[in-house]
Design an enzyme around this catalytic site. Structure first.
Site, PDB file in Angstrom:
ATOM      1  N   SER A 246       0.821  -1.203   0.020  1.00 32.06           N
ATOM      2  CA  SER A 246      -0.064   0.069   0.032  1.00 32.06           C
ATOM      3  C   SER A 246       0.894   1.208  -0.100  1.00 32.06           C
ATOM      4  CB  SER A 246      -0.909  -0.082   1.176  1.00 32.06           C
ATOM      5  OG  SER A 246      -1.874  -1.119   0.965  1.00 32.06           O
ATOM      6  N   HIS A 311       0.235   3.533   4.530  1.00 33.01           N
ATOM      7  CA  HIS A 311      -0.677   4.147   3.914  1.00 33.01           C
ATOM      8  C   HIS A 311      -0.545   5.780   3.597  1.00 33.01           C
ATOM      9  CE1 HIS A 311      -2.662   0.182   4.344  1.00 33.01           C
ATOM     10  NE2 HIS A 311      -3.644   0.583   3.403  1.00 33.01           N
TER      11      HIS A 311
END
Length: 372
Positions: A246, A311
């Protein structure tokens, strides 16, 4: 006549004194004589280069850089000066294109905001080399996932297996001295739902970006996002492990979405508002899944579930370093002061995070989970 011979003729006949400049009038005469032997889109760009120089002179080196796909800032300033536009028809209006040409044209409209860049890319792209980097990373991620899927005998929520973190790939705070884990964690995913969302965004956004900007630039953004993700976790969520790609995926997607927003009027991709909304929904779903998993009771306490902070690290890289890379198609990044500013800030962050990992855990007496 090749462009190299045209360049030699340009220097010998129109710049015998080797001043490095040619008058725009003579330059246009030469294009009128030999321009039919060049690609039509490149001829358009050269005529726009001649029209864009109000001082009546063209730098010989600009011409050489332009034809060898090493376009400099002076080229872009010349093209954008005043209200001069390319006079040919839009690339979208061209007919009789083959399947591969239509794909290249589609990618150009997906990623580039200026018609001059789209036409130049359309004429220059040769599929050699192909967009291998993102495809290779994706194939490796799928292969590793399938291997551990059979080994752990589960495809959904692999993270719930007691052997999941025993792999040499995930980042684990107890094993942070093993430096490769700050990058290798991208090949492990918590389950098929995690892999599927990351893989979809990685392919749909990463492959077109690599076709336009090349493996080196896209790889730079991707790796910086991956490294920023694991380091951000080690600083802000010190007891949690990290898995999944991610960080790199969010760096690419965030950079692309920011580039679209910043050049909204110039981006001519179809249904761009709907597609932006869908991309944001996919990012939100994946981020929400990661947050939920982080705070869900772990299967094997006291080790917590993987962190979601990677993220956010990827998003920050995408909105800074990534945007500069995507904004400067075919421009030398080393000439961009903003690139060096963000790169230096990123390097400073990496150095600070390294020192944090060396000293902070013992100074703060952080209680880490046992090694897997």
């Amino acid at each position: 006549m090749s462009w190299q011979k045209l360049a030699d003729l340009l220097q010998e006949k129109y710049d015998p004194e080797n001043s490095g400049f040619i008058s725009t009038e003579r330059f246009r005469d030469l294009l009128a004589t030999h321009g039919s032997e060049l690609d039509p889109h490149k001829l358009e760009v050269l005529l726009a280069l001649a029209d864009g120089n109000a001082d009546g002179k063209i730098c010989y080196q600009d011409f050489v850089n332009l034809m060898s796909n090493k376009r400099s800032n002076s080229f872009r300033r010349a093209i954008l000066q005043g209200s001069r536009q390319l006079k040919g028809c839009s690339l979208r209006d061209e007919v009789g294109l083959g399947l591969s040409q239509r794909l290249v044209r589609h990618v150009a409209y997906e990623t580039l905001p200026r018609e001059v860049d789209r036409k130049w890319y359309f004429d220059s792209y040769t599929y050699c080399p192909p967009p291998w980097l993102i495809l290779a990373i994706t194939i490796a991620e799928v292969a590793v996932f399938m291997y551990y899927g059979f080994q752990l005998d589960r495809l959904v929520l692999q993270v719930s297996s007691p052997s999941f973190l025993r792999s040499p790939l995930p980042y684990h705070p107890q094993l942070r001295a093993q430096a490769w884990r700050y990058l290798s964690y991208i090949f492990m995913h918590t389950g098929i739902e995690h892999l599927s969302l990351n893989m979809a965004m990685q392919l749909l956004v990463g492959v077109p970006l690599e076709m336009v900007h090349g493996a080196l630039r896209i790889g730079l953004v991707y790796v910086c996002g991956v490294l920023a993700g694991s380091l951000a976790v080690s600083v802000t969520d010190m007891t949690a492990p990290v898995v999944g790609s991610s960080g790199g995926v969010y760096a690419l997607v965030s950079a692309h979405l920011a580039n679209v927003v910043m050049n909204w009027s110039g981006m001519k991709c179809q249904f761009k508002l709907f597609r932006m909304a869908m991309a944001l929904v996919c990012m939100s779903v994946e981020f929400g899944r990661a947050v939920w998993l982080r705070f869900y009771p772990p299967a094997f306490p006291p080790c917590p579930n993987p962190s979601f902070v990677a993220h956010l690290g990827g998003v920050v890289v995408g909105l800074t370093l990534g945007v500069v890379v995507l904004q400067n198609y075919e421009q030398r990044l080393q000439e961009q002061s903003l690139f060096w500013i963000f790169f230096c800030v990123y390097t400073l962050f990496v150095l600070c995070a390294v020192f944090w990992n060396i000293f902070a855990y013992s100074l703060l007496d952080v209680r880490l989970p046992p090694p897997p």
